[in-house]
Each structure stands twice: as structure tokens, then as C-alpha cells.
Design a protein around this motif. Sequence first.
Motif, PDB file in Angstrom:
ATOM      1  N   SER A 186      40.556  38.277  36.217  1.00  0.00           N
ATOM      2  CA  SER A 186      40.043  38.478  37.575  1.00  0.00           C
ATOM      3  C   SER A 186      40.526  39.796  38.164  1.00  0.00           C
ATOM      4  O   SER A 186      41.544  40.345  37.735  1.00  0.00           O
ATOM      5  N   PRO A 187      39.804  40.323  39.154  1.00  0.00           N
ATOM      6  CA  PRO A 187      40.224  41.575  39.802  1.00  0.00           C
ATOM      7  C   PRO A 187      41.622  41.443  40.412  1.00  0.00           C
ATOM      8  O   PRO A 187      42.032  40.357  40.834  1.00  0.00           O
ATOM      9  N   SER A 244      30.856  38.998  47.766  1.00  0.00           N
ATOM     10  CA  SER A 244      30.086  39.556  46.645  1.00  0.00           C
ATOM     11  C   SER A 244      30.458  38.862  45.338  1.00  0.00           C
ATOM     12  O   SER A 244      29.597  38.585  44.500  1.00  0.00           O
ATOM     13  N   HIS A 245      31.733  38.581  45.169  1.00  0.00           N
ATOM     14  CA  HIS A 245      32.201  37.907  43.960  1.00  0.00           C
ATOM     15  C   HIS A 245      31.615  36.502  43.868  1.00  0.00           C
ATOM     16  O   HIS A 245      31.186  36.066  42.787  1.00  0.00           O
ATOM     17  N   THR A 272      27.799  36.611  42.905  1.00  0.00           N
ATOM     18  CA  THR A 272      27.494  36.862  41.493  1.00  0.00           C
ATOM     19  C   THR A 272      27.844  35.672  40.624  1.00  0.00           C
ATOM     20  O   THR A 272      27.408  35.593  39.468  1.00  0.00           O
ATOM     21  N   ASP A 273      28.662  34.754  41.165  1.00  0.00           N
ATOM     22  CA  ASP A 273      29.075  33.540  40.471  1.00  0.00           C
ATOM     23  C   ASP A 273      29.822  33.850  39.172  1.00  0.00           C
ATOM     24  O   ASP A 273      29.766  33.092  38.211  1.00  0.00           O
ATOM     25  N   MET A 275      42.180  39.771  43.856  1.00  0.00           N
ATOM     26  CA  MET A 275      42.190  38.314  43.905  1.00  0.00           C
ATOM     27  C   MET A 275      43.590  37.773  43.595  1.00  0.00           C
ATOM     28  O   MET A 275      44.055  36.821  44.230  1.00  0.00           O
ATOM     29  N   GLY A 301      32.735  34.974  52.560  1.00  0.00           N
ATOM     30  CA  GLY A 301      33.959  35.397  51.912  1.00  0.00           C
ATOM     31  C   GLY A 301      35.226  35.115  52.684  1.00  0.00           C
ATOM     32  O   GLY A 301      36.270  35.706  52.399  1.00  0.00           O
ATOM     33  N   ARG A 314      34.238  41.680  49.647  1.00  0.00           N
ATOM     34  CA  ARG A 314      34.401  41.668  48.196  1.00  0.00           C
ATOM     35  C   ARG A 314      34.458  40.251  47.640  1.00  0.00           C
ATOM     36  O   ARG A 314      34.004  39.987  46.527  1.00  0.00           O
ATOM     37  N   PHE A 315      35.018  39.323  48.433  1.00  0.00           N
ATOM     38  CA  PHE A 315      35.035  37.932  47.991  1.00  0.00           C
ATOM     39  C   PHE A 315      33.634  37.342  48.085  1.00  0.00           C
ATOM     40  O   PHE A 315      33.196  36.595  47.197  1.00  0.00           O
ATOM     41  N   GLU A 323      35.509  31.012  42.578  1.00  0.00           N
ATOM     42  CA  GLU A 323      36.802  30.953  43.263  1.00  0.00           C
ATOM     43  C   GLU A 323      37.992  31.055  42.302  1.00  0.00           C
ATOM     44  O   GLU A 323      39.119  31.209  42.733  1.00  0.00           O
TER      45      GLU A 323
END
Length: 397
Positions: free
Chosen positions: A265-266, A250-251, A254-255, A269, A314, A247-248, A259
Motif C-alpha cells: 500500500s502507499p 480516489s483509492h 479504484t477499489d 496509508m 475519503g 487520495r483516500f 480500505e
Amino acid sequence: MKTTISSDALTRVCNILTEARKPTAPRVELTRFELALLADGVATNSDIGDYLITSEFRAYSSIEYFFEELFAPLEIAQQFIFRRPVDPLDEVHGTQGLSAVDATAFLIGLQGLGLQVDPSRLVEKLSDALKDRHSLTGNELEIVLYGNYVNRRRVVLKARPTESGGAKRETTHEDEAGFRFAMQWEGDSVVKLEVLGSLYEVPKPQEHVKCDYCGHEYLTNNTAEARIHQDVHTRRQEMFDPEPEQRFASHLATDVGGERVDHKSPLWMHGAVLERAFEFKREFRYDFVQWPGSSVTRAGEEWVGWLFAADAKGTIAGACAFMNRDAAAAVPDWSLQWVWLAPKFRRSGFLDARWAEFLKLYGDFDIEHPLSEAMQAFVRKHGTEKQKAALPAAVHE
């Protein structure tokens, strides 16, 4: 267990224990006493005495005359039992007895002494009612754990001081069921009894140790502490030797924020930042965790966290958190609250690579003190003049 009893009662117990066990046929059905105990939820001392003489025949069923003296050393509390009045104004009279749970725990204690009683049928019935309970009394715990400890315990009973002045001696005995007894005498009175169940094993030695990897201190040969250590060790391993997180990854791909971890944020995170905040608190012995977000609650707008990506897969190398100390001010007053990197990623340029961006985003921000020696060295090399000036004088010179 080490408990105190009168020397007379202790001697009577030993007279029973040293007599040959009486053969008894195994029972499957509940006895009349057991049925009544389960139905009423209580039993009077008289009921308990009547039951014992049908089970423990040795020494002419003498257990009937002194079993109540075993309540205190076996940590059984009596209470008064009353018949429900027909009319609320009726005068009621109570008699001493035990609840079903306490009576069963008492029988478990007697069995642990080597007496011929069998609480297993009561244990089976009462365990069903306790199986969904998360909190238990001591006697309820005896019932729940009965199968784990039956015939496996060491029990010690000591007599109160006597003035007999008789000769001291020790005797031992092993009965037909494999129970082992060691008795210390003064004259004709027993002053100490040690009972080892037929399945008793000497406990393995225990010592306090500290895990070199996770730093947790625990007691060896202790199942509860071993379980706690395993949980701590696993959590630390996830922090110290992190695995890639899809998931990190993928995050990052997508930029969308990359970080950065803010109030949009989800939740996962925010939770990941919190886990590193806990590690920072533990390692540097801070009094509180400096991150209000979690996997169920986002940090407020005055907080911004960062998760440091070790690679495109990730893997989270560490984290840090900034706080705006005056959210009402026209110009934000940012402070770097903490930075934590897994040991394997330290001195690898993670903070250096992001420092310029942090200065661009948060201005000439303050750095929360005290600073570790490593952080002081970093600030001396990469910090602004203001940040360097805030270092301790001895280090700044």
C-alpha cells in the motif's frame, strides 16, 4: 532572577542607581572596546573595567572597583585568556576575562540592573553570527532574545547574611529612564535590591488546565505551552473530526485494496494507520505503538492494517491492525492488535459491518488483551465462541 552578592557590593550598586543618570549622546559607531572585543573574540577584565568607566560615570565611576563581584550573580563565567605564543615552547601567562558572547551577556545583565551601559551594538553584530544556530548557550540566548526583553525584566539581588544588626528599612527610587528600584536596608547596608525595568509588566497569572476536547494539559499564559497545545489540539482535531481526503477517496474508487493497508500500500496509508495507532495508545494508556509502518516506512508482510471509510469522500473514521504472530508457520496465526474509532463514529456499526470479512480473511483470530469495556461488549455480541471464551471470567459469566 534571584541571586546572591556581598552586601558591600550591593550597597555600591545602589549608590550608583540612586544618583541621577548622566546624559549621554546616542552612538551608532562601535567603540574601541567593542571593535577589539569583536575582533579578538575575548576581553580581559581590565579591558572591561576600562570600558565601564567610560559609560557608567555615576558615583565617580566606582563600578570599576567592584564589577567583577557581579559576574557570579549574573551567571557569567570567567576564563583565562592567553596571548598566542610565538614559539610553542614559550612560557605563557593568562589573565582572567570573558569571551565576546559572555562579555555582551554581562553588559545585558548590567543594563537590566539599571546601569548606564549599552550592549545593543554588540548584540546586533553577534546576532548575525547566531541567526542560523538551532542550539544556543544561555548567554547566546540572552543575545538572541535581547530585543524581546530589554528593559522588561525583574531582577532581584540578595546580599549574603550580615552581622550588622542595624535598623531595617525600605526605600524606593525611580530614575530618569523609568527603572524602579526597591531596596531593603540593615543599617547602612543594602541586603536586597529589586529592579523593575522601565517596560516591565506584571506577568499574567498561570495555572495548569486540561483541554476538554484534546485532553492536553498545559500552563496558561505561556507562549511555548500554548504553541504545543495548539499543535496537539490540531492533530487531535484531525483524528476526532476528520475531513474528507481526496487520495483516500480516489483509492476507494479504484477499489485497489480498498480500505486494506499492507506492505504494497502507499506510504501515506501506513502513516494514516500509525496516527490512529498513536491515538489508541494514548487513550488506552498502552506502553508502545502497535503498528510499525509510517509515512516513510511500510509495515512488514506480517502486518495488515485497515482504514475505515466513513463515506465515499475519503473521510477516515478509524483504523485497526492485524499481526501474523508466526509468519514462518504454514497456517497464519492472526491477532487483532487494536481498533480505534474517532468518538463521533463509535457505536455506528463500522466494526460490525467488517467483522464477517475479518473472520473470513484471518480465521478465528485472537484479540489482543486487555480489552476496553466497549470492545468486550462487542465481542460478547459478535465474537466467535473462541473469542468469547478469552474474555475475563467476570465479564463472560
